[in-house]
Design a protein around this motif. Structure first.
Motif, short mmCIF file in Angstrom:
data_model
loop_
_atom_site.label_atom_id
_atom_site.label_comp_id
_atom_site.label_asym_id
_atom_site.label_seq_id
_atom_site.Cartn_x
_atom_site.Cartn_y
_atom_site.Cartn_z
N UNK A 136 0.74 -1.37 0.19
CA UNK A 136 -0.14 0.08 -0.08
C UNK A 136 0.91 1.08 0.00
N UNK A 137 1.95 1.11 -0.62
CA UNK A 137 3.00 2.33 -0.80
C UNK A 137 3.31 2.87 0.69
N UNK A 138 3.39 2.04 1.51
CA UNK A 138 3.65 2.25 2.78
C UNK A 138 2.77 2.36 3.83
N UNK A 139 1.59 2.00 3.39
CA UNK A 139 0.39 2.01 4.45
C UNK A 139 0.24 0.87 5.34
N UNK A 140 0.98 -0.40 4.97
CA UNK A 140 1.15 -1.25 5.85
C UNK A 140 2.51 -2.24 5.73
N UNK A 141 2.89 -2.71 6.70
CA UNK A 141 4.34 -3.53 6.74
C UNK A 141 3.67 -4.95 7.28
N UNK A 180 9.34 4.81 1.04
CA UNK A 180 10.66 4.77 1.65
C UNK A 180 10.67 4.99 3.27
N UNK A 181 9.85 5.84 3.80
CA UNK A 181 9.72 5.80 5.12
C UNK A 181 9.22 4.63 5.85
N UNK A 182 8.48 3.93 5.35
CA UNK A 182 7.95 2.28 6.18
C UNK A 182 9.23 1.63 5.80
N UNK A 238 16.07 -5.44 12.10
CA UNK A 238 17.72 -5.44 12.58
C UNK A 238 18.61 -5.26 11.44
N UNK A 239 18.06 -4.76 9.99
CA UNK A 239 19.06 -4.56 9.04
C UNK A 239 19.02 -3.01 8.84
N UNK A 240 20.09 -2.43 8.83
CA UNK A 240 19.99 -0.83 8.45
C UNK A 240 19.78 -0.43 7.03
N UNK A 241 19.46 0.68 6.96
CA UNK A 241 19.17 1.27 5.60
C UNK A 241 20.39 1.32 4.82
N UNK A 242 21.55 1.47 5.58
CA UNK A 242 22.80 1.72 4.89
C UNK A 242 23.22 0.48 4.25
N UNK A 243 22.82 -0.58 4.79
CA UNK A 243 22.97 -1.99 4.41
C UNK A 243 22.21 -2.47 3.06
N UNK A 244 21.19 -1.52 2.80
CA UNK A 244 20.17 -2.06 1.91
C UNK A 244 20.33 -1.33 0.35
N UNK A 245 20.16 -2.03 -0.58
CA UNK A 245 20.01 -1.58 -1.86
C UNK A 245 18.73 -1.80 -2.28
N UNK A 246 18.31 -0.60 -2.87
CA UNK A 246 16.71 -0.68 -3.33
C UNK A 246 16.53 -0.32 -4.97
N UNK A 247 15.60 -1.02 -5.49
CA UNK A 247 15.39 -0.82 -7.03
C UNK A 247 14.00 -0.32 -7.29
N UNK A 248 13.58 0.79 -8.03
CA UNK A 248 12.54 1.13 -8.58
C UNK A 248 12.26 2.08 -9.75
N UNK A 269 11.95 8.49 -2.58
CA UNK A 269 12.45 8.52 -1.28
C UNK A 269 13.23 7.04 -0.79
N UNK A 270 12.45 6.05 -1.42
CA UNK A 270 13.21 4.57 -1.02
C UNK A 270 14.65 4.67 -1.76
N UNK A 271 14.70 4.91 -3.01
CA UNK A 271 15.96 4.74 -3.58
C UNK A 271 16.97 5.88 -3.03
N UNK A 272 16.39 6.72 -2.69
CA UNK A 272 17.26 7.96 -2.05
C UNK A 272 17.77 7.88 -0.61
N UNK A 273 17.19 7.04 0.17
CA UNK A 273 17.53 7.07 1.52
C UNK A 273 17.89 5.77 1.95
N UNK A 274 18.36 4.73 1.20
CA UNK A 274 18.93 3.69 1.41
C UNK A 274 20.54 3.66 1.04
N UNK A 275 21.25 2.58 1.49
CA UNK A 275 22.81 2.57 1.20
C UNK A 275 22.92 2.80 -0.37
N UNK A 276 22.34 2.28 -1.02
CA UNK A 276 22.41 2.43 -2.67
C UNK A 276 20.99 2.16 -3.43
N UNK A 277 20.62 3.27 -4.10
CA UNK A 277 19.33 3.40 -4.87
C UNK A 277 19.51 3.14 -6.46
#
Length: 271
Positions: free
Chosen positions: A87-92, A225-227, A236-246, A253-261
């Motif tokens: 839901x684009x961040x409305x639920x996890x 991205x916020x969710x 327990x996985x940091x955003x800095x250790x995350x790579x995101x594709x979109x 916001x998701x590809x901007x705020x992680x370790x690599x977008x």
């Protein structure tokens, strides 16, 4: 080396040169993970299984509803849990390994304020738009004409989702359950987005749909991205250790705020 997820049609962006090994891969679905038939290719499933077995967390981050993700999670068949932002961040959600995806339970929800729902429903009724009202596992619609049914068919073909039709202008569902997001169908999402910006509180999250035939409304501050950041904290996985594709506006916001977008080759220029 960072993983590259792409289907057989080579739709992903050029692979960057990196040295870091990431602990989590966060993947948008439509226009990114899924192919032009809105399905997981065999090559993508094989790559994601390899990554998961190597200890990389595979996470889904999509604008889709939970039910529109179930079949893909089942098809992927990972032996480890698959967290998901829906839901684009409305639920996890967390899809447990070896369990039917439809049994997944919410980790967190961020419903749209009731006052915003009231404004959107009233606006849509006055202007002749169709609203999709999303709960945990249902998409509720109150179609009024053939054009509305055509929009519903197009959305169902895109996502595989089914609709629950009501005739009470969403009165019963609004009393029973809050909306995780609202989606308003339109052939001109840019114009509608501007109009909604004038109707709703300034901090309301509005997203231009992709493909461009709808606008989504979320609670203030809620975004994919916020969710995802909140999900990272919970597992327990940091955003800095995350790579995101979109590929879409909702992925920025998701590809901007992680370790690599990674912006997909087929994405909009703004991404």
């Amino acid at each position: 080396e960072a993983p590259e997820v792409k289907d057989e049609n080579e739709r992903s962006a050029k692979k960057p040169k990196v040295e870091k090994m990431f602990k989590q891969v966060a993947l948008d679905m439509d226009g990114t993970l899924l192919n032009e038939n809105h399905a997981l290719s065999e090559s993508s499933k094989a790559k994601l299984r390899d990554l998961s077995e190597a200890g990389v967390k595979i996470t889904i981050a999509t604008g889709r509803s939970g039910p529109a993700v179930y079949d893909h999670v089942n098809a992927l068949g990972l032996k480890k849990d698959v967290p998901a932002v829906v839901y684009n961040g409305g639920m996890i959600l967390n899809f447990k390994a070896g369990e039917e995806a439809s049994l997944a339970k919410p980790i967190a929800t961020f419903p749209v304020p009731a006052s915003t729902v009231d404004t959107v429903v009233q606006f849509a009724q006055q202007e002749g738009f169709l609203v999709q009202y999303y709960t945990h596992d249902t998409i509720v619609v109150n179609p009024m004409n053939e054009k509305h049914f055509e929009f519903m068919k197009r959305y169902a073909e895109l996502t595989g989702a089914t609709h629950t039709i009501v005739e009470d202008n969403y009165e019963a569902i609004r009393k029973k359950e809050g909306a995780l997001k609202l989606l308003v169908m339109t052939p001109d999402p840019d114009s509608l987005k501007q109009r909604l910006e004038n109707e709703l509180p300034a901090n309301t999250t509005l997203i231009r749909g992709a493909p461009p035939f709808f606008v989504e409304i979320l609670a203030p501050g809620v975004c994919k991205g916020g969710s995802l950041i909140q999900l990272c904290d919970k597992i327990g996985v940091s955003a800095a250790d995350t790579i995101a594709f979109g590929d879409g506006d909702n992925d920025i916001d998701m590809i901007r705020d992680v370790g690599m977008g990674i912006a997909m080759k087929n994405g909009r220029d703004v991404v």
